[in-house]
Design a protein around this motif. Structure first.
Motif, PDB file in Angstrom:
ATOM      1  N   UNK A  28      21.672  36.251  66.349  1.00 18.19           N
ATOM      2  CA  UNK A  28      21.511  34.853  66.926  1.00 18.19           C
ATOM      3  C   UNK A  28      21.514  33.730  66.100  1.00 18.19           C
ATOM      4  N   UNK A  29      20.888  34.006  64.903  1.00 18.27           N
ATOM      5  CA  UNK A  29      20.668  33.032  63.609  1.00 18.27           C
ATOM      6  C   UNK A  29      22.323  33.110  63.223  1.00 18.27           C
ATOM      7  N   UNK A  36      27.202  25.787  63.779  1.00 14.54           N
ATOM      8  CA  UNK A  36      26.844  24.851  63.207  1.00 14.54           C
ATOM      9  C   UNK A  36      28.177  24.258  61.812  1.00 14.54           C
ATOM     10  N   UNK A  37      28.620  25.591  61.553  1.00 14.63           N
ATOM     11  CA  UNK A  37      29.844  25.430  60.336  1.00 14.63           C
ATOM     12  C   UNK A  37      30.985  24.946  61.043  1.00 14.63           C
ATOM     13  N   UNK A  38      31.053  25.150  62.407  1.00 13.94           N
ATOM     14  CA  UNK A  38      32.546  24.914  62.947  1.00 13.94           C
ATOM     15  C   UNK A  38      33.421  26.158  62.865  1.00 13.94           C
ATOM     16  N   UNK A  39      32.881  27.288  62.614  1.00 10.33           N
ATOM     17  CA  UNK A  39      33.699  28.409  62.162  1.00 10.33           C
ATOM     18  C   UNK A  39      33.624  29.474  63.683  1.00 10.33           C
TER      19      UNK A  39
END
Length: 135
Positions: A28-29, A36-39
């Motif tokens: 999950x992390x 968050x990174x947009x990946x």
């Protein structure tokens, strides 16, 4: 310095289940990091892994029985013979290795003082190592 796994009682069904849960926290992390990174490709891959881990976790704890309530059938959880408090302690302790585990389960949730002390000592050693690398 005590071994955390030894403090938790070694290889038990409760610790095995807690390890499964810690795996969910790890994934999950990673999923959150991808978002968050947009990946989005990475996030998509991790979402599928989270789903598989959750399904496996559910199968491990799935002890149910058919029941009826006023003639209406339903399935209820019967809980098996696992010690929920031992699972909780191990899950919080083992989850500290992962970003999501630290966020969701603060060390203060650990009731066993020896386990809590070992988890805190591990975090201090990790921080000291990071400080050495950065300094």
């Amino acid at each position: 310095m005590a071994d955390l796994y030894e403090l938790l009682g070694g290889s038990t069904p409760e610790n095995n289940l807690a390890e499964e849960y810690a795996g969910v926290l790890d994934l999950f992390g990673r999923f959150a990091g991808g978002v968050e990174d947009g990946n989005l490709r990475y996030a998509w891959e991790k979402a599928a892994e989270v789903r598989r881990y959750l399904e496996r976790f559910e199968r491990r704890i799935q002890e149910t029985e058919a029941a009826t309530d006023g003639g209406e059938p339903f399935v209820r959880f019967t809980g098996g013979d696992l010690d929920g408090q031992k699972v909780a302690t191990a899950a919080v302790a083992l989850g500290q290795a992962y970003r999501a585990g630290k966020l969701l389960h603060p060390v203060d949730q650990i009731k066993d003082e020896a386990v809590k002390a070992e988890v805190q000592a591990r975090e201090e050693r990790t921080q000291a190592f990071r400080d050495e690398l950065g300094g």
